[in-house]
Write a protein that holds these residues in place. Sequence first.
Motif, short mmCIF file in Angstrom:
data_model
loop_
_atom_site.label_atom_id
_atom_site.label_comp_id
_atom_site.label_asym_id
_atom_site.label_seq_id
_atom_site.Cartn_x
_atom_site.Cartn_y
_atom_site.Cartn_z
N THR A 1 0.82 -1.22 0.00
CA THR A 1 0.00 0.00 0.00
C THR A 1 0.85 1.27 0.00
N PRO B 1 2.14 4.61 -1.38
CA PRO B 1 1.65 5.59 -2.36
C PRO B 1 2.62 5.72 -3.54
N LEU B 2 2.07 5.89 -4.72
CA LEU B 2 2.89 6.03 -5.92
C LEU B 2 3.89 7.18 -5.77
N TRP C 1 6.88 6.11 -3.83
CA TRP C 1 7.79 5.29 -4.66
C TRP C 1 8.63 6.19 -5.56
N TRP D 1 5.89 9.26 4.57
CA TRP D 1 4.67 9.37 3.78
C TRP D 1 3.97 8.02 3.74
N THR D 2 4.77 6.97 3.52
CA THR D 2 4.23 5.61 3.47
C THR D 2 3.66 5.20 4.83
N GLY E 1 2.56 7.13 7.12
CA GLY E 1 1.37 7.93 7.36
C GLY E 1 1.08 8.19 8.83
#
Length: 164
Positions: free
Chosen positions: A47, A49-50, A53, A113-114, A116
């Motif tokens: 999961t 986020p693009l 990545w 960010w990942t 969260g």
Amino acid sequence: MPDHDASSPPDAREPGRRRLGSVLVGLQFGLIAVVAWLALPAFLQGTVPLGAWLLALAALALGLWARMANPPGNFNIRPTPRRGGRLVQEGPYRWIRHPMYTCVVGCAVAGAWTAGSLPGWLATAALLAVLVVKARLEERWMAALHPGYPAYRAATWRFVPGLF
């Protein structure tokens, strides 16, 4: 009689300064581990986020480019410049004094960010603070070792061109 070579930066010859450099590296790796640990569940669940990545890949590409521009034996993970090392001003070093630190912060931001979560962002902010202290120390030692460093410092950005 001192047990150091005169070409080493003056501050780096002091045992307290060397310990400080080692502590900063330890904090750096500890904070990287915290962010990675917090992001791990999202990586395992697929999961991520693009945007995270893409940021991580861009940061890693910058780190690889910086490593390729900095010759073997010149690179040092501690803020102490290597004896006999040269001032690198090619590749990303043309615009950024610390592209490897930029790579680390970019990957940490992608991890936060990942993850969260507030702890991920706090660990990333702490990592940035450690790297700022480490960069300032390194810059002082580089200026003492390389006469051209002050001019290089005036013409480049510390981490991100146009921003910081």
